[in-house]
Design a protein around this motif. Structure first.
Motif, short mmCIF file in Angstrom:
data_model
loop_
_atom_site.label_atom_id
_atom_site.label_comp_id
_atom_site.label_asym_id
_atom_site.label_seq_id
_atom_site.Cartn_x
_atom_site.Cartn_y
_atom_site.Cartn_z
N ARG A 110 57.32 50.91 43.55
CA ARG A 110 56.98 52.23 43.04
C ARG A 110 56.33 53.13 44.08
N HIS A 111 55.61 52.55 45.04
CA HIS A 111 54.76 53.36 45.90
C HIS A 111 54.97 53.14 47.40
N GLU A 112 55.07 51.90 47.83
CA GLU A 112 55.12 51.63 49.27
C GLU A 112 56.53 51.44 49.79
N GLY A 113 57.42 50.90 48.98
CA GLY A 113 58.80 50.76 49.38
C GLY A 113 59.12 49.41 50.02
N VAL A 114 60.41 49.05 49.98
CA VAL A 114 60.91 47.83 50.60
C VAL A 114 62.11 48.20 51.47
N GLY A 115 62.65 47.19 52.16
CA GLY A 115 63.63 47.45 53.20
C GLY A 115 64.95 48.02 52.73
N ASN A 116 65.44 47.63 51.55
CA ASN A 116 66.72 48.15 51.10
C ASN A 116 66.77 48.18 49.58
N ALA B 131 68.79 46.73 47.47
CA ALA B 131 68.97 45.44 46.79
C ALA B 131 67.63 44.74 46.58
N HIS B 132 66.77 44.81 47.59
CA HIS B 132 65.44 44.20 47.46
C HIS B 132 64.63 44.92 46.39
N ALA B 133 64.74 46.24 46.34
CA ALA B 133 64.02 47.00 45.32
C ALA B 133 64.51 46.60 43.93
N TRP B 134 65.82 46.42 43.76
CA TRP B 134 66.37 46.01 42.47
C TRP B 134 65.89 44.62 42.09
N LEU B 135 65.84 43.69 43.05
CA LEU B 135 65.35 42.34 42.77
C LEU B 135 63.89 42.38 42.29
N LEU B 136 63.09 43.18 42.94
CA LEU B 136 61.69 43.28 42.52
C LEU B 136 61.58 43.91 41.14
N GLN B 137 62.44 44.87 40.84
CA GLN B 137 62.43 45.47 39.51
C GLN B 137 62.79 44.44 38.44
N GLU B 138 63.77 43.59 38.74
CA GLU B 138 64.13 42.53 37.79
C GLU B 138 62.98 41.54 37.63
N LEU B 139 62.30 41.21 38.71
CA LEU B 139 61.13 40.32 38.62
C LEU B 139 60.06 40.95 37.75
N LEU B 140 59.78 42.23 37.98
CA LEU B 140 58.74 42.92 37.22
C LEU B 140 59.11 42.98 35.74
#
Length: 662
Positions: free
Chosen positions: A399-405, A407-416
């Motif tokens: 939401r705030h700091e960001g990740v590398g790509n 796909a990684h953002a989507w994976l974290l969203q699924e985890l959350l």
């Protein structure tokens, strides 16, 4: 250690390939803060380039040698942690400088108990150094690590800079562009965006520092974040459920929840480097290639043991290994089970055991007690991670700091999404404990006596709840939110809780304070168990110049959209406070806030009252849910209204680094 003294790290421990530096301070006013920074210096005592300066807008090195791990609450105030992988430090780096700075013209003399401690990878404290006499100094070098005879030594420095972050950076070869200081001063003076009325906004003194960075700084590379609100669904009706990578609906038992949660968490840690590193850096793990495993069978006497998971990190051919034990759905960790894993880790040369549960650790200590065999040469560290912290770190990244790509953002969203699902069992602290009902009943019947151990249990649960509230609110805002402890350095946590428990027995109230980054003042929370009401409040100071009636009118305009039942109380420098009333009554007549005796107004206290749940859990009528709702409503309707209309000076950083931090 004393100022100017030095010591070789190899003399203190055999586990100093990676260390954790902790810079801590306390503040009687609860609003003191500082930002740590690290400089890597070459042979000539200067940085090799601007990228060798690590601070809040550039928090980590690509090689893992430096990582700013962020602030954590302590019993004495706040503590900022820095992870240093000395084995990964480039060979042409001769010195590592550990520093801190304040902004907005504040000096370190306003803070108390300034101290630095150094711990090895296992978390064992190696040394400590206290700093005092800094007065108006706005930056300070706490210490430095330097190479000597093939190893690393530590020197206690304690040198202050009255020129702040800019002076410190310039001394070590960082380019500072002074051309933009006028723009920063203009913005700090309170100039709002075009079209916004600023006629009655009090001017804020210019920040005597270098050009400003964004309020929510990014890390060094361009990152991918996801919107807080999802796009409009393409479903025809609300009964359609979006497909999820980690579904929760089929989970039938605690064992299934535990197994699924472990696998989901460890898999995402291995696949999203930023997330895996964020969680393991605080455990002393190096930066490197990470692999994770579940249901690992390991020999232990006649009966093999099978921990829930295992994390392994490879760096320069060396392995760092941690066993993982998880619990979900409020189930408690078992000390005997964790003890077995500590013994197995010690025999096999593993570095750590990590427990994961809904419980929140207090005082930095794991929630279970284990026996450490001092005769063993190999040390094993025991760490704890709450599910609330795992969710908080995922939310901060996406939401705030960001990740590398993406796909990684989507994976974290699924985890959350998984962690926040009602059926996952990973909901964080959700039960005030078995002592909650007897203590409330004893307060109602006036039979609860000082020294009752059940009151101490309730106070400890209250602390856990407040820390979880800070994690949840901080994740939503993208800002640091920390509980405030107004205690003296060295105060024993058990003695402090016993004193608070006696106070609970006398007046029937639980009290806490939260400090939100970039918000002036402290958010206070009081749970009155006698009346069954929660009070959230904040004190707003008045400007140094202006007229009292102008202050009152401005406050009414700021709170134009706030609930009518907000209570406003005038604070004065006299024995008693001044007039008070609800917004509903005061909006037509702001002058009613002025003391009739002409006492000098020092500020206004804004409060919101609501009923609190009676049950010990987080159900609809539970106490925990009512606390969450009270804090959320007060922040959304009052604190944000004050923030939108009150200009505050922003943190600054060398202009040469803005490109790296944008």
């Amino acid at each position: 250690m004393s100022k100017g003294s030095n010591v070789g790290l190899a003399e203190l421990s055999g586990e100093t390939g990676a260390v954790i530096a902790r810079l801590g301070w306390s503040s009687a006013s609860a609003d003191g803060d500082a930002d740590v920074s690290v400089l890597l210096l070459g042979a000539h005592g200067k940085v090799r380039g601007d990228g060798d300066f690590y601070f809040y807008n550039h928090p980590a090195a690509d090689d893992g040698s430096v990582q700013l791990l962020g602030k954590t609450p302590t019993d004495n105030g706040s503590e900022d942690r820095i992870g240093l992988d000395l084995a990964a430090t480039p060979a042409d780096v001769e010195r590592i400088v550990l520093a801190a700075s304040r902004y907005g013209g504040a000096g370190f003399g306003d803070l108390e108990d300034l101290r630095l401690t150094l711990a090895d990878r296992g978390g064992e404290e190696l040394l400590g150094f206290s700093v005092d006499g800094l007065g108006e100094m706005r930056a300070v070098i706490f210490a430095e690590l330097y190479r000597r005879d093939g190893g690393w030594k530590f020197r206690a420095v304690g040198q202050g800079y009255d020129t702040g972050l800019a002076g410190l950076a310039t001394d070590f070869g960082i380019d500072v562009d002074d051309a933009e200081e006028a723009d920063e001063a203009e913005e700090a003076d309170g100039a709002g965006p075009p079209g916004e009325a600023t006629a009655e906004v009090e001017p804020v003194p210019p920040v005597p520092a270098v050009p400003a960075v964004p309020k929510r700084p990014r890390t060094a590379r361009k990152k991918v974040t996801l919107p807080a609100v999802a796009r409009k669904s393409l479903a025809e009706n609300d009964s359609w459920h979006q497909a999820r990578l980690f579904p929760c609906g089929s989970l039938k038992s605690d064992r299934e929840r535990e197994t699924r949660a472990t696998s989901v968490l460890l898999a995402v840690m291995a696949q999203v480097p930023e997330y895996g590193r964020r969680l393991t850096a605080g455990f002393g793990a190096p930066a490197g290639r990470m692999e994770t495993f579940t249901e690992v069978t390991l020999p232990h006497g006649e009966t093999p043991r099978r921990p829930d998971g295992l994390v392994r990190v490879e760096r320069a051919g060396k392995l760092w290994t941690a066993l993982v034990e998880t619990k979900t759905n409020g189930n408690a960790l078992r000390a005997a089970q964790v003890q077995d894993y500590m013994d197995i880790a010690a025999r096999r040369g593993y570095e750590a055991v990590v427990t994961v549960s809904n419980d929140v650790a207090l005082d930095g200590s794991p929630p279970v007690d284990v026996r450490i065999d001092g005769r063993r040469k190999h040390k094993v560290a025991l760490w704890h991670l709450s599910w609330a912290e795992a969710a908080h770190q995922a939310q901060m990244l996406i939401r705030h700091e960001g990740v590398g790509n993406a796909a990684h953002a989507w994976l974290l969203q699924e985890l959350l999404s998984y962690l926040q699902h009602d059926n996952s069992g990973c909901h964080g602290f959700q039960n005030m404990g078995p002592a909650w009902v007897p203590v409330r009943k004893g307060i109602d019947e006036e039979t609860l006596c000082e020294g009752d151990a059940r009151a101490v249990e309730v106070v400890a649960s209250w602390e856990r709840l407040i820390r979880q509230v800070c994690l949840r609110l901080g994740g939503e805002l993208g800002q640091k939110v920390l509980p405030v402890q107004r205690v003296k350095r060295g105060t024993d946590p058990l003695a402090r809780r016993a004193s608070q428990a006696d106070q609970l027995c006398r007046d029937g109230r639980l009290e806490a304070e939260l400090r939100i980054q970039d918000v002036p003042g402290v958010l206070a929370l009081t749970a009155d168990l006698r009346t069954g009401r929660l009070r959230t409040s904040i004190e707003v100071p008045v400007p140094e110049q202006g007229q009292p009636l102008t202050w009152a009118k401005r406050l009414m305009r700021q709170l134009a959209d706030a609930p009518a039942d907000i209570h406003v109380e005038t604070l004065t420098d006299g024995q008693a406070n001044g007039p008070r009333g609800t917004l509903e009554r005061l909006r037509p007549e702001p002058a009613d806030l002025l003391p009739r005796d002409g006492a000098r107004i020092t500020g206004f206290r804004l409060s919101l009252f609501k009923g609190m749940g009676s049950r010990r859990g987080s159900a609809e009528t539970g106490f925990i849910r009512s606390v969450d709702e009270a804090v959320d409503r007060f922040h959304a309707t009052v604190v944000l209204a004050l923030e939108r209309r009150t200009p505050t000076p922003r943190k600054a950083a060398p202009a040469a680094l803005l490109g790296a931090g944008a």
